[in-house]
Scaffold this active site. Structure first.
Site, PDB file in Angstrom:
ATOM      1  CD  GLU A   1     -23.987 -59.086  31.185  1.00  0.00           C
ATOM      2  OE1 GLU A   1     -23.450 -60.107  31.636  1.00  0.00           O
ATOM      3  OE2 GLU A   1     -25.186 -59.051  30.828  1.00  0.00           O
TER       4      GLU A   1
ATOM      5  NE  ARG B   1     -21.556 -62.296  31.038  1.00  0.00           N
ATOM      6  CZ  ARG B   1     -22.159 -62.738  29.950  1.00  0.00           C
ATOM      7  NH1 ARG B   1     -21.518 -63.493  29.103  1.00  0.00           N
ATOM      8  NH2 ARG B   1     -23.402 -62.410  29.679  1.00  0.00           N
TER       9      ARG B   1
ATOM     10  CG  ASP C   1     -32.979 -61.593  35.706  1.00  0.00           C
ATOM     11  OD1 ASP C   1     -32.499 -60.474  35.953  1.00  0.00           O
ATOM     12  OD2 ASP C   1     -32.566 -62.319  34.771  1.00  0.00           O
TER      13      ASP C   1
HETATM   14  C1  DMJ Z   1     -25.921 -64.807  32.645  1.00  0.00           C
HETATM   15  O1  DMJ Z   1     -25.028 -63.818  32.304  1.00  0.00           O
HETATM   16  C2  DMJ Z   1     -26.399 -64.662  34.052  1.00  0.00           C
HETATM   17  O2  DMJ Z   1     -26.960 -65.841  34.491  1.00  0.00           O
HETATM   18  C3  DMJ Z   1     -27.388 -63.544  34.207  1.00  0.00           C
HETATM   19  O3  DMJ Z   1     -27.900 -63.481  35.507  1.00  0.00           O
HETATM   20  C4  DMJ Z   1     -28.527 -63.746  33.251  1.00  0.00           C
HETATM   21  N1  DMJ Z   1     -28.085 -63.943  31.915  1.00  0.00           N
HETATM   22  C5  DMJ Z   1     -27.012 -64.863  31.642  1.00  0.00           C
HETATM   23  C6  DMJ Z   1     -27.456 -66.288  31.414  1.00  0.00           C
HETATM   24  O4  DMJ Z   1     -28.650 -66.462  30.851  1.00  0.00           O
END
Ligand code: DMJ
Length: 645
Positions: A276, A280, A409
């Site tokens: 994260e 981010r 994902d």
């Molecule tokens: C975000 O932090 C990123 O897109 C991540 O890959 C998946 N979850 C959240 C948004 O849904």
């Protein structure tokens, strides 16, 4: 995670209980209670009766509120926030007048009852009323009084940094869009010219809430007018930096930049999640550096990047999930030594870029080692990966479960995007990506009943489950990006089909907003395609669908993708906008009268959702050209590396 069982009772012992005579027979209990009752004075008895009656009345009076609140609480929570939002906050989010401006259904459905759209026998398109999304804004518009200058001013400010001369994107589809539009099924409406401004307005509104109540903190809690901390690093502010730059919000950007320059420090005794904070914070800083050229952001990126490196000190070189950026120590979660596969394979774009910019190879080397190992591992199914990997052994764990949703994902997304970032030379990444997409087609792709929506389900030990996370809606965009970069045309066909499905996940809900998870019906005779379980009805303002709409529109120029995006923006404004500033996640996308606000604005709403919406509506194909930039999984654009050959 295992939580200790809740204690559902309290034990009360009466003074004077004679333990010696206890035999627990029914008879004894009846007599003993009666005896005790008789021993009480009249005053004591009256008092007890009075209290019992009072409790009974209170119970009756509070029953509906309690049940409603409890139903909210049972729904899946993200992160650590507890839901403390009760009914009184509703007016902030859903003022009465808004209910009247809901667009009517298109002809065939308009005869049906509006309030019950469950299980429509045909697919829906609710876009009827076009206009500025801000038409539906809640009463408080004071925050938005400061209007941006003319577009020209904005472009010249931004244009000073972005070298538009080098843009090459659009050669296929876009440059001729006026004369011979490719696959143009709908015409741009006049109103759509105002849609970028509608996004800017939404951003300003969200930013006002953050600025007023959460400045410098991680996330806004717009209803309680407070904030929540996750890492304590100004997450929303950093995530939003490049969005402000792209939207041309110069004043807001400068203020945020001043905070980064004077207040942001990573020298803190705090545990952060590697994935994260990479996507981010590191991603946000690197992207802002590449857009602005301001070395402040590169310096900060270097600082956080080097502080995250201890995560890779594991027996297997597969990184731990958590790092203490002040102490330089790292560890797995308390309950396991596993990391999730998506997390360890979705930090590559950022660390590779950091190495390129600093000319220090250790960052790239660490993340390349992870990819090398994952490439060779046993336990894949036709290129599909399990969800967990052990940091000691370096092997997949909890094998046999395959999903394109949570925990896996962005593994697939980053295979393609690393290949693009590096100039399409790293064949192994491409091979793994192509194989995985074939694996999706072979094992996870199905059609729903009755309308044949194409969806991506999950596989658990050979058993197919028709469950699809909203997170999976990144896939249409990624497939389209691959096709744009020369991968098979059928990837684009699949992208379009899945895009339609993701849109239906919104439009078939009463609020027009998607739930977190849906289940598709597959048996003949089903009356509706999409089902939503009680626990899955929340919406966290996630970006994946609008992200894919952006890619699909850029590559096809089909106006319907913009129309769909605009509908979604309008529904965010109707059901999640908080009048005093900010937007909130909601608990129930199926209840337009009480969507049950959660009191949290995730940083990705500003970092991703609004950014993709703006880019979807912008007519400037050179604004973050997809031939020059690749978006990380948090929507931070990073440059595609210039060719060295
Ligand atoms: C975000 O932090 C990123 O897109 C991540 O890959 C998946 N979850 C959240 C948004 O849904």
């Amino acid at each position: 995670m295992h939580t200790p069982p809740r204690q559902d009772y309290v034990s009360i012992s009466f003074a004077g209980q004679r333990s010696g005579s206890y035999n627990n027979s029914k008879q004894w209990r009846r007599q003993s209670c009666w005896r005790k009752w008789k021993q009480l004075s009249r005053l004591q008895r009256s008092l007890i009766l009075f209290i019992l009656v009072l409790l009974f009345i209170c119970g009756i009076a509070t029953y509906p509120t309690v049940t409603e609140h409890l139903s909210g609480l049972t729904e899946g929570e993200q992160h650590t926030e507890s839901n403390s939002v009760l009914r009184p906050v509703v007016p902030h989010v859903l003022p009465e007048p808004l209910k009247q401006v809901r667009p009517p259904l298109p002809e065939p459905t308009s005869k049906k009852k509006l309030s019950n759209r469950r299980g429509p026998p045909f697919l829906q398109n609710r876009l009827q009323k076009k206009g500025n999304a801000s038409d539906t804004v809640v009463e408080d518009k004071a925050a938005d009084t400061k209007k941006e200058g003319e577009d020209n001013g904005v472009i010249s400010w931004r244009g000073a940094v972005i070298d538009t001369d080098q843009a090459t994107e659009g050669t296929k589809d876009e440059q001729n869009s006026e004369d011979s539009p490719v696959d143009q099924k709908g015409k741009p409406s006049k109103e759509s010219a105002n849609w970028p401004e509608a996004v800017r307005e939404s951003f300003r509104h969200a930013w006002k809430g953050y600025k007023d109540f959460a400045w410098g903190h991680d996330e806004l809690r717009p209803l309680s007018k407070s904030y929540s901390e996750w890492f304590g690093l100004g997450l929303t502010l950093i995530d939003a930096l490049d969005t402000m730059w792209i939207l041309g919000l110069k004043e807001e950007f400068e203020e945020a930049k001043a905070w980064v320059a004077t207040e942001l420090t990573f020298n803190k005794n705090v545990d952060v999640n590697l994935f994260e904070s990479t996507i981010r914070i590191l991603g946000g800083l690197l992207s802002t550096y590449s857009l602005t050229g301001d070395s402040l952001f590169l310096d900060k990126a270097k600082d956080i990047g080097s502080r995250l490196m201890p995560a890779f000190n594991t027996p297997s070189k597969i990184p731990y999930s958590d790092v203490n950026i002040g102490k330089g120590t790292a560890h797995p979660p308390r309950w396991t030594s596993d990391s999730t596969v998506a997390e360890v394979t979705s930090i590559q774009l950022e660390f590779r870029e950091l190495s390129r910019l600093t000319q220090e190879p250790q960052y790239q080397a660490a993340v390349a080692e992870v990819m090398k190992q994952v490439h060779k591992l046993d336990g894949k199914l036709d290129g599909l990966v399990p969800m967990f990997i052990n940091t000691n052994s370096g092997q997949f764990t909890h094998q046999g479960i395959y999903t394109l949703g949570a925990r896996a994902d962005s593994y697939y997304e980053y295979l393609l995007k690393q290949w693009i970032q590096g100039g399409k030379k790293e064949d192994q990444l491409l091979e793994d990506y192509l194989q995985a997409i074939e694996g999706v087609k072979r094992n996870l792709l199905q059609k729903s009943s009755p309308n044949g929506l194409t969806f991506v389900g999950e596989l658990s030990h050979g058993q197919f489950s028709p469950k699809m996370d909203h997170l999976v809606c990144f896939l249409p965009g990624t497939l389209a990006l691959g096709a744009h970069n020369g991968l098979p045309d059928d990837h684009m066909d699949l992208a379009k089909q899945l895009m339609e499905t993701c849109y239906q996940m919104y439009v078939q809900m009463e609020t027009g907003l998607s739930p977190e998870i849906v289940h598709f019906n597959m048996h003949e005779g089903s009356t509706r395609d999409i089902e939503v379980k009680l626990a899955d009805r929340h919406n966290l303002l996630r970006p994946e669908t609008v992200e894919s709409l952006f890619y699909l529109y850029r590559f096809t120029k089909d106006q319907k993708y913009r129309d769909w995006g605009y509908e979604i923006l309008q529904n965010f404004n109707k059901y999640t906008k908080v009048s005093s500033g900010g937007y909130t996640s909601i608990n129930n996308v199926r209840d337009p009268d009480y969507p049950s606000p959660r009191d949290k604005m995730e940083s990705f709403f500003l970092g991703e959702t609004l950014k993709y919406l703006y880019l979807l509506f912008s007519d400037d194909p050179n604004l973050i050209s997809l031939d020059q930039y690749v978006f990380n999984t948090e929507a931070h654009p990073l440059p595609i590396w210039p060719s060295t050959v």
